[in-house]
Scaffold this motif. Structure first.
Motif, PDB file in Angstrom:
ATOM      1  N   ALA A 185       0.807  -1.221   0.000  1.00 53.91           N
ATOM      2  CA  ALA A 185       0.000   0.000   0.000  1.00 53.91           C
ATOM      3  C   ALA A 185       0.843   1.275   0.000  1.00 53.91           C
ATOM      4  O   ALA A 185       0.499   2.261  -0.660  1.00 53.91           O
ATOM      5  CB  ALA A 185      -0.939  -0.003   1.208  1.00 53.91           C
ATOM      6  N   GLU A 186       1.979   1.255   0.730  1.00 57.60           N
ATOM      7  CA  GLU A 186       2.746   2.484   0.937  1.00 57.60           C
ATOM      8  C   GLU A 186       3.918   2.549  -0.044  1.00 57.60           C
ATOM      9  O   GLU A 186       4.946   1.918   0.176  1.00 57.60           O
ATOM     10  CB  GLU A 186       3.280   2.550   2.369  1.00 57.60           C
ATOM     11  CG  GLU A 186       2.223   2.336   3.443  1.00 57.60           C
ATOM     12  CD  GLU A 186       2.022   0.862   3.817  1.00 57.60           C
ATOM     13  OE1 GLU A 186       1.331   0.631   4.828  1.00 57.60           O
ATOM     14  OE2 GLU A 186       2.530  -0.019   3.110  1.00 57.60           O
ATOM     15  N   ARG A 187       3.769   3.337  -1.094  1.00 61.34           N
ATOM     16  CA  ARG A 187       4.781   3.333  -2.150  1.00 61.34           C
ATOM     17  C   ARG A 187       6.113   3.932  -1.697  1.00 61.34           C
ATOM     18  O   ARG A 187       7.165   3.304  -1.863  1.00 61.34           O
ATOM     19  CB  ARG A 187       4.270   4.077  -3.383  1.00 61.34           C
ATOM     20  CG  ARG A 187       5.288   4.108  -4.519  1.00 61.34           C
ATOM     21  CD  ARG A 187       4.729   4.796  -5.752  1.00 61.34           C
ATOM     22  NE  ARG A 187       3.629   4.037  -6.310  1.00 61.34           N
ATOM     23  CZ  ARG A 187       2.885   4.472  -7.330  1.00 61.34           C
ATOM     24  NH1 ARG A 187       3.117   5.653  -7.863  1.00 61.34           N
ATOM     25  NH2 ARG A 187       1.913   3.722  -7.805  1.00 61.34           N
ATOM     26  N   PRO A 189       7.678   4.681   1.331  1.00 61.88           N
ATOM     27  CA  PRO A 189       8.478   3.929   2.298  1.00 61.88           C
ATOM     28  C   PRO A 189       8.952   2.581   1.758  1.00 61.88           C
ATOM     29  O   PRO A 189      10.078   2.153   2.042  1.00 61.88           O
ATOM     30  CB  PRO A 189       7.525   3.750   3.485  1.00 61.88           C
ATOM     31  CG  PRO A 189       6.563   4.882   3.367  1.00 61.88           C
ATOM     32  CD  PRO A 189       6.383   5.087   1.896  1.00 61.88           C
ATOM     33  N   TYR A 190       8.107   1.897   1.000  1.00 62.87           N
ATOM     34  CA  TYR A 190       8.520   0.617   0.416  1.00 62.87           C
ATOM     35  C   TYR A 190       9.692   0.820  -0.535  1.00 62.87           C
ATOM     36  O   TYR A 190      10.684   0.084  -0.495  1.00 62.87           O
ATOM     37  CB  TYR A 190       7.345  -0.047  -0.318  1.00 62.87           C
ATOM     38  CG  TYR A 190       7.796  -1.168  -1.228  1.00 62.87           C
ATOM     39  CD1 TYR A 190       8.047  -2.443  -0.728  1.00 62.87           C
ATOM     40  CD2 TYR A 190       8.025  -0.940  -2.585  1.00 62.87           C
ATOM     41  CE1 TYR A 190       8.494  -3.468  -1.552  1.00 62.87           C
ATOM     42  CE2 TYR A 190       8.478  -1.955  -3.418  1.00 62.87           C
ATOM     43  CZ  TYR A 190       8.714  -3.214  -2.903  1.00 62.87           C
ATOM     44  OH  TYR A 190       9.175  -4.214  -3.726  1.00 62.87           O
ATOM     45  N   TRP A 247       8.461  -6.427   3.070  1.00 59.21           N
ATOM     46  CA  TRP A 247       7.912  -5.138   3.506  1.00 59.21           C
ATOM     47  C   TRP A 247       6.914  -5.335   4.644  1.00 59.21           C
ATOM     48  O   TRP A 247       6.921  -4.590   5.629  1.00 59.21           O
ATOM     49  CB  TRP A 247       7.264  -4.420   2.330  1.00 59.21           C
ATOM     50  CG  TRP A 247       6.497  -3.200   2.747  1.00 59.21           C
ATOM     51  CD1 TRP A 247       5.157  -3.005   2.715  1.00 59.21           C
ATOM     52  CD2 TRP A 247       7.051  -1.991   3.295  1.00 59.21           C
ATOM     53  NE1 TRP A 247       4.827  -1.765   3.203  1.00 59.21           N
ATOM     54  CE2 TRP A 247       5.978  -1.127   3.561  1.00 59.21           C
ATOM     55  CE3 TRP A 247       8.352  -1.577   3.581  1.00 59.21           C
ATOM     56  CZ2 TRP A 247       6.166   0.144   4.101  1.00 59.21           C
ATOM     57  CZ3 TRP A 247       8.536  -0.305   4.129  1.00 59.21           C
ATOM     58  CH2 TRP A 247       7.452   0.536   4.379  1.00 59.21           C
ATOM     59  N   GLN A 248       6.067  -6.343   4.527  1.00 60.29           N
ATOM     60  CA  GLN A 248       5.086  -6.612   5.570  1.00 60.29           C
ATOM     61  C   GLN A 248       5.772  -6.964   6.887  1.00 60.29           C
ATOM     62  O   GLN A 248       5.353  -6.527   7.965  1.00 60.29           O
ATOM     63  CB  GLN A 248       4.151  -7.745   5.135  1.00 60.29           C
ATOM     64  CG  GLN A 248       3.197  -7.343   4.016  1.00 60.29           C
ATOM     65  CD  GLN A 248       2.633  -8.535   3.267  1.00 60.29           C
ATOM     66  OE1 GLN A 248       2.852  -9.690   3.643  1.00 60.29           O
ATOM     67  NE2 GLN A 248       1.898  -8.262   2.189  1.00 60.29           N
ATOM     68  N   THR A 251       7.355  -3.674   8.366  1.00 64.08           N
ATOM     69  CA  THR A 251       6.356  -2.775   8.942  1.00 64.08           C
ATOM     70  C   THR A 251       5.709  -3.391  10.191  1.00 64.08           C
ATOM     71  O   THR A 251       5.367  -2.680  11.135  1.00 64.08           O
ATOM     72  CB  THR A 251       5.259  -2.433   7.909  1.00 64.08           C
ATOM     73  OG1 THR A 251       4.715  -3.648   7.368  1.00 64.08           O
ATOM     74  CG2 THR A 251       5.830  -1.603   6.789  1.00 64.08           C
TER      75      THR A 251
END
Length: 258
Positions: A185-187, A189-190, A247-248, A251
């Protein structure tokens, strides 16, 4: 149809292979909506694409070629004399197709990936670029950064003899398709994470992730085991799904407010 040689300063290598033109046409035919063609040249692709009856916007930077092409196209085609790096893409769903100038491939791709309204891009690029974008033999940082939002697929290798003048390398037929549901979802920061991992030091992902502070050793090993990533795998070896799972994990373990 006679294809004149491309102007060297514009980096133009015109496609003359009818089999490749037909392959591009079939890929575009499997999509829906208006078409924007990148680098129309003398119309080798423009005219076949126009036969689908869909609106076609043919973008060509060479003013002379644009004028000549405009006199030859049917009513559903609009020829625009513009630099594709400055061209305003439509603000409604559309398809992009084209034989990209090899020296501008990365710049044009970056522009496309940041645009919001096209759904599929059917592109002829350098063979190695096509392979790297699709993750064949290892993905590039650019591919990893955009994988959660796009699927990349290489369809064919195109011999240099398919162009006039012939380039020094073969081409590759690549499609980029926007995912209906992004994997992340978060472009911003990813993509920062991807950059840190690709530029980080270490002999493998486990060491790189520890050194960047993204995950501690136990978390790295737990993620690698669950994602089926070998300890000495490199950033280029990860798949789109593995990047999303990384990424998951990052986070999930990040403390609130950081």
């Amino acid at each position: 149809m006679v294809h004149q040689s491309g102007r060297h300063e514009l980096g133009q290598n015109f496609l003359v292979d009818r089999t490749v033109i037909a392959h591009i046409g079939r890929l575009v035919a499997g999509t829906a909506g208006p078409i924007v063609e990148v680098g129309a040249g003398d119309g080798a692709l423009t005219l076949p694409l126009s036969r689908y009856g869909r609106p076609v916007t043919a973008v060509e930077v060479d003013s002379g070629r644009a004028r000549r092409l405009a006199r030859r196209v049917p009513a559903n085609v609009t020829v625009v004399n513009a630099d594709i790096l400055r061209f305003r893409f439509p603000r409604h769903p559309h398809v992009v197709a084209g034989n990209l100038p090899f020296h501008l491939t990365t710049s044009i791709m970056r522009r496309l990936l940041a645009a919001s309204d096209w759904r599929t891009a059917v592109l002829l690029v350098q063979w190695e670029v096509a392979r790297r974008r699709a993750g064949v033999g290892g993905a590039s940082m650019l591919t990893a950064a955009w994988w959660p939002w796009y699927a990349f697929e290489v369809h064919a290798r195109v011999p240099a003899r398919s162009f006039r003048p012939a380039p020094s390398v073969d081409g590759g037929l690549l499609t980029m398709t926007r995912r209906a549901v992004p994997l992340v979802a978060e472009r911003g920061p990813y993509q920062d994470l991807v950059r840190r991992v690709f530029t980080g030091r270490g002999r493998g992902l486990t060491e790189i992730l520890e050194r960047t502070g993204s995950l501690d050793r136990q978390a790295v090993r737990s993620w690698a085991r669950d994602a089926r990533v070998t300890p000495h795998a490199l950033p280029k070896d990860l798949t789109a799904g593995q990047w999303a799972s990384l990424w998951q994990e990052v986070t999930r373990r990040r403390r609130p407010g950081l």
